[in-house]
Design a protein around this motif. Structure first.
Motif, PDB file in Angstrom:
ATOM      1  N   PRO A  80       0.979  -1.329  -0.041  1.00  0.00           N
ATOM      2  CA  PRO A  80      -0.052   0.008  -0.121  1.00  0.00           C
ATOM      3  C   PRO A  80       0.829   1.218  -0.073  1.00  0.00           C
ATOM      4  O   PRO A  80       1.783   1.212   0.593  1.00  0.00           O
ATOM      5  N   ILE A  81       0.426   2.247  -0.734  1.00  0.00           N
ATOM      6  CA  ILE A  81       1.129   3.416  -0.930  1.00  0.00           C
ATOM      7  C   ILE A  81      -0.001   4.795  -0.615  1.00  0.00           C
ATOM      8  O   ILE A  81      -1.079   4.446  -1.037  1.00  0.00           O
ATOM      9  N   GLU A  82       0.546   5.701  -0.067  1.00  0.00           N
ATOM     10  CA  GLU A  82      -0.565   6.837   0.066  1.00  0.00           C
ATOM     11  C   GLU A  82      -0.693   7.765  -1.259  1.00  0.00           C
ATOM     12  O   GLU A  82       0.084   7.570  -2.338  1.00  0.00           O
ATOM     13  N   PRO A 107      11.962   9.672  -9.581  1.00  0.00           N
ATOM     14  CA  PRO A 107      12.458   8.546  -8.672  1.00  0.00           C
ATOM     15  C   PRO A 107      11.775   8.350  -7.322  1.00  0.00           C
ATOM     16  O   PRO A 107      11.010   9.202  -6.954  1.00  0.00           O
ATOM     17  N   GLY A 108      12.150   7.392  -6.466  1.00  0.00           N
ATOM     18  CA  GLY A 108      11.531   7.122  -5.263  1.00  0.00           C
ATOM     19  C   GLY A 108      10.163   7.141  -4.935  1.00  0.00           C
ATOM     20  O   GLY A 108       9.100   6.784  -5.781  1.00  0.00           O
ATOM     21  N   ALA A 109       9.522   7.406  -3.771  1.00  0.00           N
ATOM     22  CA  ALA A 109       8.230   7.295  -3.327  1.00  0.00           C
ATOM     23  C   ALA A 109       7.547   8.122  -3.927  1.00  0.00           C
ATOM     24  O   ALA A 109       6.270   7.784  -4.369  1.00  0.00           O
ATOM     25  N   ALA A 110       8.055   9.329  -4.377  1.00  0.00           N
ATOM     26  CA  ALA A 110       7.154  10.316  -4.920  1.00  0.00           C
ATOM     27  C   ALA A 110       6.733   9.792  -6.491  1.00  0.00           C
ATOM     28  O   ALA A 110       5.654  10.016  -6.756  1.00  0.00           O
ATOM     29  N   GLY A 111       7.566   9.268  -7.156  1.00  0.00           N
ATOM     30  CA  GLY A 111       7.369   8.770  -8.410  1.00  0.00           C
ATOM     31  C   GLY A 111       6.454   7.441  -8.372  1.00  0.00           C
ATOM     32  O   GLY A 111       5.687   7.532  -9.263  1.00  0.00           O
ATOM     33  N   ARG A 112       6.526   6.737  -7.334  1.00  0.00           N
ATOM     34  CA  ARG A 112       5.647   5.735  -7.378  1.00  0.00           C
ATOM     35  C   ARG A 112       4.126   6.008  -7.384  1.00  0.00           C
ATOM     36  O   ARG A 112       3.298   5.356  -7.487  1.00  0.00           O
ATOM     37  N   ARG A 113       4.181   7.146  -6.145  1.00  0.00           N
ATOM     38  CA  ARG A 113       2.900   7.631  -5.709  1.00  0.00           C
ATOM     39  C   ARG A 113       2.153   8.199  -7.046  1.00  0.00           C
ATOM     40  O   ARG A 113       0.818   7.801  -7.395  1.00  0.00           O
TER      41      ARG A 113
END
Length: 201
Positions: free
Chosen positions: A129-131, A183-189
């Motif tokens: 899960p991701i926000e 990249p990272g969580a920002a890109g994934r979200r």
């Protein structure tokens, strides 16, 4: 016909696959035309996609990136074969904008759909899960877009897409490319949110 989407559906979402098989078999017994059978199969696959769309927020970033890249490949194919006006319609309406897609289009759509079901299946088996994306996340996309030669006006056009905007398709291609570089969580979200919107539509 060489399509992989049903293999992916069988592997990733077996219960849904069994239901699709049952419904298509019932249709086959009525003697449909190949076009009718294809259209029904696509409609059933779309219904499954929409049903599980929220799982995109639990997919791994590898699967999100692969899925978005397949969407980009399809968009670039449309851009290379259609007028800017027709491609703009596709950017807003999706495959419904393409009347009687030929085999080349069908194979690209198959690749896109296959990646969607792999991402959804992977999320169901191993949810991560991701926000939702933050304003800062979207700002990173904007920076990536502008650094690639895009403009603020183009970004505004993406936020409120107009099917009559003949620059929309080229803008959407650049936007997807920018999203893939964050990249990272920002890109994934951001990737998860964009794909959720595509899959749920």
């Amino acid at each position: 016909q060489g399509f992989r989407v049903y293999d992916a559906l069988e592997q990733e979402l077996p219960a849904d696959y069994d239901e699709v098989t049952r419904q298509l078999q019932a249709l086959v017994e009525k003697g449909p035309t190949p076009a009718q059978l294809r259209d029904e199969a696509m409609m059933l696959a779309t219904a499954i996609r929409r049903k599980h769309a929220r799982r995109m927020h639990e997919a791994s970033d590898d699967s999100l990136s692969a899925t978005l890249k397949a969407q980009l490949d399809l968009l670039e194919l449309v851009a290379s074969r259609e007028t800017p006006a027709k491609c703009a319609q596709y950017a807003v309406q999706g495959p419904a904008a393409l009347a009687n897609p030929d085999q080349r289009y069908m194979m690209a759509m198959d690749a896109a759909a296959t990646n969607v079901f792999k991402a959804l299946g992977g999320a169901m088996k191993n949810p991560q899960p991701i926000e939702p994306p933050t304003d800062s996340d979207w700002a990173e996309v904007g920076v990536a877009y502008l650094s690639d030669g895009g403009s603020v006006e183009e970004l505004q056009a993406i936020s409120t897409p107009d099917p009559k905007d003949e620059k929309l398709c080229a803008t959407a291609v650049k936007f997807y490319r920018a999203v893939l570089t964050v990249p990272g969580a920002a890109g994934r979200r951001v990737r998860a949110e964009i794909l959720y919107e595509i899959v749920a539509e």
